[in-house]
Design a protein around this motif. Structure first.
Motif, PDB file in Angstrom:
ATOM      1  N   SER A 106       0.835  -1.215   0.000  1.00 10.85           N
ATOM      2  CA  SER A 106       0.000   0.000   0.000  1.00 10.85           C
ATOM      3  C   SER A 106       0.864   1.257   0.000  1.00 10.85           C
ATOM      4  O   SER A 106       0.553   2.243  -0.685  1.00 10.85           O
ATOM      5  N   ILE A 107       1.946   1.225   0.757  1.00 10.38           N
ATOM      6  CA  ILE A 107       2.839   2.378   0.839  1.00 10.38           C
ATOM      7  C   ILE A 107       3.476   2.658  -0.520  1.00 10.38           C
ATOM      8  O   ILE A 107       3.472   3.791  -1.009  1.00 10.38           O
ATOM      9  N   ILE A 108       4.031   1.626  -1.139  1.00 10.07           N
ATOM     10  CA  ILE A 108       4.708   1.794  -2.432  1.00 10.07           C
ATOM     11  C   ILE A 108       3.724   2.219  -3.515  1.00 10.07           C
ATOM     12  O   ILE A 108       4.030   3.093  -4.342  1.00 10.07           O
ATOM     13  N   LYS A 109       2.542   1.636  -3.520  1.00 11.87           N
ATOM     14  CA  LYS A 109       1.543   1.964  -4.539  1.00 11.87           C
ATOM     15  C   LYS A 109       1.186   3.443  -4.510  1.00 11.87           C
ATOM     16  O   LYS A 109       1.188   4.123  -5.547  1.00 11.87           O
ATOM     17  N   GLN A 110       0.910   3.963  -3.310  1.00 12.18           N
ATOM     18  CA  GLN A 110       0.511   5.367  -3.199  1.00 12.18           C
ATOM     19  C   GLN A 110       1.685   6.312  -3.402  1.00 12.18           C
ATOM     20  O   GLN A 110       1.543   7.379  -3.991  1.00 12.18           O
ATOM     21  N   PHE A 111       2.855   5.924  -2.918  1.00 12.28           N
ATOM     22  CA  PHE A 111       4.036   6.771  -3.087  1.00 12.28           C
ATOM     23  C   PHE A 111       4.379   6.919  -4.569  1.00 12.28           C
ATOM     24  O   PHE A 111       4.640   8.027  -5.054  1.00 12.28           O
ATOM     25  N   SER A 112       4.383   5.815  -5.295  1.00 10.39           N
ATOM     26  CA  SER A 112       4.740   5.844  -6.715  1.00 10.39           C
ATOM     27  C   SER A 112       3.715   6.620  -7.529  1.00 10.39           C
ATOM     28  O   SER A 112       4.067   7.249  -8.534  1.00 10.39           O
ATOM     29  N   LYS A 113       2.483   6.580  -7.092  1.00  8.35           N
ATOM     30  CA  LYS A 113       1.436   7.322  -7.795  1.00  8.35           C
ATOM     31  C   LYS A 113       1.645   8.824  -7.658  1.00  8.35           C
ATOM     32  O   LYS A 113       1.463   9.584  -8.619  1.00  8.35           O
ATOM     33  N   GLN A 114       2.041   9.273  -6.462  1.00  4.58           N
ATOM     34  CA  GLN A 114       2.222  10.695  -6.208  1.00  4.58           C
ATOM     35  C   GLN A 114       3.591  11.208  -6.631  1.00  4.58           C
ATOM     36  O   GLN A 114       3.745  12.390  -6.940  1.00  4.58           O
ATOM     37  N   MET A 115       4.593  10.330  -6.639  1.00  5.19           N
ATOM     38  CA  MET A 115       5.954  10.739  -7.000  1.00  5.19           C
ATOM     39  C   MET A 115       6.524   9.798  -8.051  1.00  5.19           C
ATOM     40  O   MET A 115       7.467   9.038  -7.790  1.00  5.19           O
ATOM     41  N   PRO A 116       5.968   9.826  -9.255  1.00  8.85           N
ATOM     42  CA  PRO A 116       6.407   8.880 -10.296  1.00  8.85           C
ATOM     43  C   PRO A 116       7.842   9.107 -10.761  1.00  8.85           C
ATOM     44  O   PRO A 116       8.447   8.217 -11.356  1.00  8.85           O
ATOM     45  N   HIS A 117       8.405  10.305 -10.489  1.00 10.40           N
ATOM     46  CA  HIS A 117       9.781  10.594 -10.910  1.00 10.40           C
ATOM     47  C   HIS A 117      10.811  10.005  -9.960  1.00 10.40           C
ATOM     48  O   HIS A 117      12.010  10.050 -10.242  1.00 10.40           O
ATOM     49  N   VAL A 118      10.353   9.447  -8.840  1.00  7.53           N
ATOM     50  CA  VAL A 118      11.272   8.893  -7.850  1.00  7.53           C
ATOM     51  C   VAL A 118      11.392   7.382  -8.057  1.00  7.53           C
ATOM     52  O   VAL A 118      10.389   6.659  -8.088  1.00  7.53           O
ATOM     53  N   SER A 119      12.612   6.922  -8.223  1.00  6.33           N
ATOM     54  CA  SER A 119      12.879   5.498  -8.355  1.00  6.33           C
ATOM     55  C   SER A 119      13.033   4.886  -6.964  1.00  6.33           C
ATOM     56  O   SER A 119      13.943   5.254  -6.215  1.00  6.33           O
ATOM     57  N   VAL A 120      12.142   3.967  -6.613  1.00  8.06           N
ATOM     58  CA  VAL A 120      12.128   3.375  -5.271  1.00  8.06           C
ATOM     59  C   VAL A 120      12.809   2.014  -5.283  1.00  8.06           C
ATOM     60  O   VAL A 120      12.554   1.183  -6.164  1.00  8.06           O
ATOM     61  N   ARG A 121      13.680   1.817  -4.312  1.00  8.50           N
ATOM     62  CA  ARG A 121      14.325   0.507  -4.125  1.00  8.50           C
ATOM     63  C   ARG A 121      14.071   0.050  -2.706  1.00  8.50           C
ATOM     64  O   ARG A 121      14.155   0.845  -1.769  1.00  8.50           O
ATOM     65  N   VAL A 122      13.742  -1.213  -2.538  1.00 11.63           N
ATOM     66  CA  VAL A 122      13.391  -1.753  -1.221  1.00 11.63           C
ATOM     67  C   VAL A 122      14.437  -2.777  -0.790  1.00 11.63           C
ATOM     68  O   VAL A 122      14.771  -3.690  -1.552  1.00 11.63           O
ATOM     69  N   GLU A 123      14.950  -2.597   0.412  1.00 10.52           N
ATOM     70  CA  GLU A 123      15.875  -3.557   1.012  1.00 10.52           C
ATOM     71  C   GLU A 123      15.186  -4.168   2.230  1.00 10.52           C
ATOM     72  O   GLU A 123      14.915  -3.470   3.203  1.00 10.52           O
TER      73      GLU A 123
END
Length: 287
Positions: free
Chosen positions: A108-125
Motif C-alpha cells: 500500500s505504501i509503495i503503490k501510493q508513493f509511486s502514484k504521487q511521486m512517479p519521478h522517484v525510483s524506489v528501491r526496497v531492502e
C-alpha cells in the motif's frame, strides 16, 4: 590523480599514438604527454614502452588499463546520476524495511508513493529490524521502517504507530470461548519479535497451560493459520488485509491489555521524498 590523466592514458593505450589520442580528446599532444607523465609519477611506475614516436603498454600498463577504465566508468555514471538528481529528472529512494512490515503494509505504501511521486525510483531492502538503522547510518538506505527503536543519536526516529496485539485464528474458531481455544490450539510464536517476551509473560498469567509452536516468520505464521493450524498474537496492522478479506478470525483484542507493537520511521537526512513518505505512512497506518 585526476580523471583527465586517466582519460589520456586510456586513449593513448587504445591508439598507441599520442597524436591520435590528443585529437580524440580535443587537447594538445603535449597535454596528453604531460597527463601520462603525471599519472606515472603518481603511481611511481612506467605504463608504456616508448620507441621513437610510437608507444605501447608494458606489463604494468596492461594491468592498470581495466582499472583506469572502471574508475572512469564509475565516475561518469555517478556524475550523470547526480546531475539527474539535481535537475529533478529522477531521484532515488531506498527503503530498508523489516519483513513483518514488508509483508503487510509495504504494498500500500509503495503503490501510493509511486502514484504521487512517479519521478522517484524506489528501491526496497528487506532486512531484520535490528539491521534497519545500520543500513541508514551506512548510507545504503535513505529511510527505514522498523519494529525496533534505534539508539543512534544521529538518526531521526519517529513512532508511526503504537498498536494493540490481537489474537487471530482460523474462521472455524470464531464462535469458541478464548479459554477453550487456548486449551486446544497451539499458539504460533515469533520469538524474534520485540513484543513477544511481554506477550508470552501475560499469556502464562492468563493461560498457564499454553502450548507454543516456534515459527520465526510472521508470513509463515499467517499461512499456517489460514490452513487451520493454531492461533497467534500479532500486531493488528500485520493481519489487517486478512481480516478485511474475512480470511482470518479476530478472536480477541483486549486479553493482553498492556502489550503493544510500535513501528518506527527512521531517517538520517530530510528531503521532500522522505517527508512525504513519512506523512503517507502515518496516513496508511491511520495515525
Amino acid at each position: 590523480m585526476e580523471t583527465q590523466w586517466l582519460k589520456s592514458f586510456i586513449k593513448a593505450a587504445k591508439y598507441e599514438n599520442l597524436r591520435l589520442a590528443s585529437e580524440e580528446l580535443f587537447i594538445s599532444q603535449p597535454a596528453v604527454t604531460k597527463h601520462i607523465q603525471s599519472l606515472e609519477k603518481s603511481l611511481n611506475i612506467q605504463l608504456f614502452v616508448r620507441q621513437n614516436k610510437s608507444i605501447r603498454l608494458n606489463q604494468n600498463g596492461e594491468m592498470f588499463l581495466p582499472i583506469a577504465q572502471e574508475i572512469i566508468d564509475t565516475f561518469e555514471v555517478g556524475i550523470h546520476r547526480f546531475q539527474q538528481y539535481i535537475e529533478g529528472f529522477e531521484r532515488e529512494l531506498t527503503i530498508a524495511i523489516a519483513p513483518q512490515i514488508a509483508n503487510s503494509m509495504l504494498p500500500s505504501i509503495i503503490k501510493q508513493f509511486s502514484k504521487q511521486m512517479p519521478h522517484v525510483s524506489v528501491r526496497v531492502e528487506i532486512v531484520k529490524s535490528n539491521e534497519v538503522a545500520n543500513s541508514i547510518q551506512s548510507g545504503q538506505s535513505h529511510v527505514g521502517l522498523s519494529k525496533i527503536k534505534p539508539v543512534n543519536p544521529s538518526l531521526s526516529v519517529k513512532c508511526l504507530i503504537d498498536e494493540p496485539i490481537v489474537c487471530v485464528g482460523p474462521k472455524h474458531l470464531e464462535s469458541m470461548d478464548m479459554v477453550e481455544i487456548i486449551r486446544q490450539e497451539k499458539v504460533l510464536t515469533h520469538e524474534y519479535a520485540p513484543y513477544w517476551d511481554e506477550v508470552n509473560r501475560q499469556l502464562q498469567q492468563h493461560f498457564p497451560h499454553t502450548t507454543n509452536m516456534k515459527v520465526n516468520q510472521t508470513e509463515a505464521i499467517k499461512q499456517m493459520i489460514l490452513e487451520g493450524i493454531g492461533v497467534a498474537f500479532l500486531p493488528k496492522s500485520v493481519v489487517r488485509k486478512e481480516l478485511e478479506e474475512d480470511r482470518l478470525a479476530l478472536l480477541a483484542t483486549n486479553i493482553l491489555k498492556t502489550c503493544t507493537s510500535k513501528t518506527y520511521f527512521i531517517s538520517k537526512h530530510s528531503s521532500v521524498e522522505t517527508e512525504y513518505l513519512f506523512e503517507l505512512c502515518k496516513s496508511i497506518y491511520g495515525t
